[in-house]
Design a protein around this motif. Structure first.
Motif, PDB file in Angstrom:
ATOM      1  N   LYS A 205      -2.704  -4.258  -4.291  1.00 20.80           N
ATOM      2  CA  LYS A 205      -3.364  -5.451  -4.822  1.00 20.80           C
ATOM      3  C   LYS A 205      -3.667  -6.434  -3.688  1.00 20.80           C
ATOM      4  CE  LYS A 205      -0.926  -5.022  -9.247  1.00 20.80           C
ATOM      5  NZ  LYS A 205       0.081  -5.634 -10.159  1.00 20.80           N
ATOM      6  N   ASP A 206      -4.892  -6.944  -3.686  1.00 21.81           N
ATOM      7  CA  ASP A 206      -5.274  -7.953  -2.687  1.00 21.81           C
ATOM      8  C   ASP A 206      -4.938  -9.338  -3.240  1.00 21.81           C
ATOM      9  OD1 ASP A 206      -6.256  -6.013  -1.011  1.00 21.81           O
ATOM     10  OD2 ASP A 206      -8.300  -6.169  -1.752  1.00 21.81           O
ATOM     11  N   SER A 207      -3.743  -9.817  -2.962  1.00 24.64           N
ATOM     12  CA  SER A 207      -3.327 -11.110  -3.503  1.00 24.64           C
ATOM     13  C   SER A 207      -2.311 -11.767  -2.584  1.00 24.64           C
ATOM     14  CB  SER A 207      -2.697 -10.928  -4.893  1.00 24.64           C
ATOM     15  OG  SER A 207      -1.466 -10.222  -4.789  1.00 24.64           O
TER      16      SER A 207
ATOM     17  N   THR B 201       1.087 -10.192  -2.964  1.00 24.85           N
ATOM     18  CA  THR B 201       1.274  -8.980  -2.165  1.00 24.85           C
ATOM     19  C   THR B 201       1.553  -9.338  -0.713  1.00 24.85           C
ATOM     20  OG1 THR B 201      -0.266  -7.800  -3.615  1.00 24.85           O
ATOM     21  CG2 THR B 201       0.245  -6.784  -1.515  1.00 24.85           C
TER      22      THR B 201
ATOM     23  N   ARG C 100      -1.917  -3.110   6.499  1.00 24.09           N
ATOM     24  CA  ARG C 100      -2.242  -3.560   5.133  1.00 24.09           C
ATOM     25  C   ARG C 100      -2.297  -5.080   5.067  1.00 24.09           C
ATOM     26  NH1 ARG C 100      -5.107  -3.924   1.158  1.00 24.09           N
ATOM     27  NH2 ARG C 100      -4.200  -4.139  -0.911  1.00 24.09           N
TER      28      ARG C 100
ATOM     29  N   GLN D 154      -5.622  -6.154   6.353  1.00 25.39           N
ATOM     30  CA  GLN D 154      -6.692  -5.830   5.414  1.00 25.39           C
ATOM     31  C   GLN D 154      -6.754  -6.823   4.258  1.00 25.39           C
ATOM     32  OE1 GLN D 154      -6.396  -2.107   3.175  1.00 25.39           O
ATOM     33  NE2 GLN D 154      -8.570  -1.771   3.548  1.00 25.39           N
ATOM     34  N   ILE D 155      -5.604  -7.221   3.754  1.00 31.89           N
ATOM     35  CA  ILE D 155      -5.589  -8.190   2.646  1.00 31.89           C
ATOM     36  C   ILE D 155      -6.148  -9.532   3.106  1.00 31.89           C
ATOM     37  CG2 ILE D 155      -4.127  -9.489   1.050  1.00 31.89           C
ATOM     38  CD1 ILE D 155      -2.280  -7.060   0.953  1.00 31.89           C
TER      39      ILE D 155
ATOM     40  N   ASN E 280      -9.851  -9.171   3.223  1.00 32.80           N
ATOM     41  CA  ASN E 280     -10.439  -9.146   1.883  1.00 32.80           C
ATOM     42  C   ASN E 280     -10.411 -10.506   1.207  1.00 32.80           C
ATOM     43  OD1 ASN E 280     -10.869  -6.433   2.261  1.00 32.80           O
ATOM     44  ND2 ASN E 280      -9.135  -5.761   1.008  1.00 32.80           N
ATOM     45  N   LEU E 281      -9.464 -11.368   1.633  1.00 33.37           N
ATOM     46  CA  LEU E 281      -9.377 -12.727   1.096  1.00 33.37           C
ATOM     47  C   LEU E 281     -10.181 -13.722   1.934  1.00 33.37           C
ATOM     48  CD1 LEU E 281      -5.559 -12.863   0.150  1.00 33.37           C
ATOM     49  CD2 LEU E 281      -7.513 -12.551  -1.388  1.00 33.37           C
TER      50      LEU E 281
END
Length: 411
Positions: free
Chosen positions: A225-227, A230, A273, A276-277, A280-281
């Motif tokens: 999950k992209d949050s 996370t 990871r 990456q998050i 993505n944010l």
């Protein structure tokens, strides 16, 4: 100070300077206002706890409700944390030189605004995380011994109550101070490194009912999950690994082969990871810093972190940085070729070189011209693995950030 190499000493000093900045910035907001030696004692005390105390727990207890939220301050604070943990792990911890004590200035040195009392009070606070009922008799005895010494040195009044008001008070206080460093090291050993601790950890991992597949599946569901939630979990997992294994000394010792060590792979996966998050944010600067650290630590780039870093630079229009990175790896993969093409078009439009690069990529990777619609096709086996990887690392997001690029690609 600590008996460690010059690079670690530099990090220690940088961390201490940042802590002073944090204290200054919180002085008008925080009721606690911890001083640098209180913070150091507190963090070293965290290294004595049998289980890792997560940052989400220990930072608020240290700073109260007004915790530092500036990314650079938090980063410096965690760097300092890891240096302190490394000293505890290596068993070479010593007291800061400022935490001195002598017969002549005993009463002055034990004032509540002096380094030694603050260091002791900070450590006493972090030792409160230890659950007494889970300790062995030997651990309980050692912890009680350390707390006795720390309590006696946190103020002159406490020294009188702990060591007595007789004429030998000074001698007893000096003796306790001289033994404090050794007492801390012995406590760390009994709490974390004794044969009994290792045996209990091995027995716990062998208990029935431990469903590894179920736990791994649950963890993967969370990490996908992209949050911010996370990110918080990943940061805390990274903190545990950096405390228990990938310490500053470990990196220095195994720098040449670290990216090939099996023990280091979970660390690289989590950091990848994390980057990456952040990407993505749309937190490109943070993602960039993490990726640059990863490539420096693992220059062969087995996890293809350069692909994400290319796109971080592109989103920030750092074209020279892209060129340097592309030249460093000198690869002809789809992501490398696509990055060269996009950079040329973004800077020079429909130049002859851009046309030549586009012709080359169409011949070598014919599916790439369908980039604009590739996102909707993912998971349907209609695009190649290389294309899927490129999109997953932010390639489509990068092309969309350059006006007209996707239209020009299809022309």
């Amino acid at each position: 100070m600590y008996h460690i190499n010059i690079n670690i000493k530099v990090k220690w000093l940088e961390g201490l300077q940042s802590i002073n900045k944090i204290k200054d910035e919180l002085s008008f907001l925080s009721e606690k206002q911890p001083d640098p030696f209180f913070i150091e004692g507190y963090i070293v005390g965290l290294g004595l706890t049998p289980q890792t105390v997560l940052p989400s727990v220990w930072i608020p207890k240290l700073f109260g409700d007004d915790t530092p939220d500036d990314e650079m301050h938090l980063r410096s604070l965690m760097d300092f944390y890891h240096v302190c943990m490394d000293s505890v792990m290596e068993g070479n911890l010593t007291l800061p030189i400022e935490c001195s004590l002598s017969k002549l200035d005993l009463q002055i040195a034990l004032r509540n605004d002096m380094p030694l009392p603050n260091y002791c009070m900070g450590m006493l606070l972090s030792l409160s995380f230890i659950e007494q009922n889970s300790l062995s008799p030997v651990q309980s005895f050692q912890l009680k011994k350390l707390r006795h010494v720390l309590s006696g040195l946190k103020s002159y009044l406490n020294a009188q109550n702990t060591f007595g008001e007789s004429r030998d008070l000074r001698d007893q206080a000096l003796s306790a101070h001289n033994e404090l460093g050794q007492c801390i090291r012995e406590t760390a050993y009994e709490m974390r490194f004794s044969d009994q601790c290792i045996q209990e950890a091995e027995e716990a991992s062998a208990l029935p009912g431990f469903n590894r597949d179920q736990i791994e599946s649950h963890l993967n569901d969370i990490l996908n999950k992209d949050s911010q939630a996370t990110l918080k979990l990943i940061n805390e997992l990274i903190t545990v690994i950096e405390r228990e294994l990938i310490t500053v000394n470990f990196i220095e010792q195994f720098r040449e082969e670290i990216e090939n060590l099996h023990e280091a792979q979970p660390y690289f996966i989590l950091k990848t990871r994390k980057a990456q998050i952040h990407f993505n944010l749309d937190e490109f600067e943070v993602a960039q810093r993490v990726l640059e650290e990863l490539i420096e630590l693992a220059p062969n780039d087995y996890y293809k972190n350069r692909y994400q870093l290319y796109n971080c630079y592109i989103k920030q229009q750092k074209w020279s940085s892209v060129s340097v990175l592309v030249d460093k790896f000198d690869s002809c993969s789809l992501p490398d070729s696509a990055t060269q093409l996009l950079c040329e078009y973004a800077q020079n439009g429909n130049s002859q070189r851009a046309q030549d690069l586009k012709s080359h990529i169409k011949q070598r990777f014919p599916e790439f011209v369908a980039l604009a619609g590739a996102d909707s096709q993912r998971g349907n086996n209609q695009i190649s693995d290389a294309m899927t990887e490129y999109i997953g690392k932010g390639g489509l997001k990068a092309w969309r950030s350059v006006e007209g690029s996707l239209f020009w690609l299809k022309a």
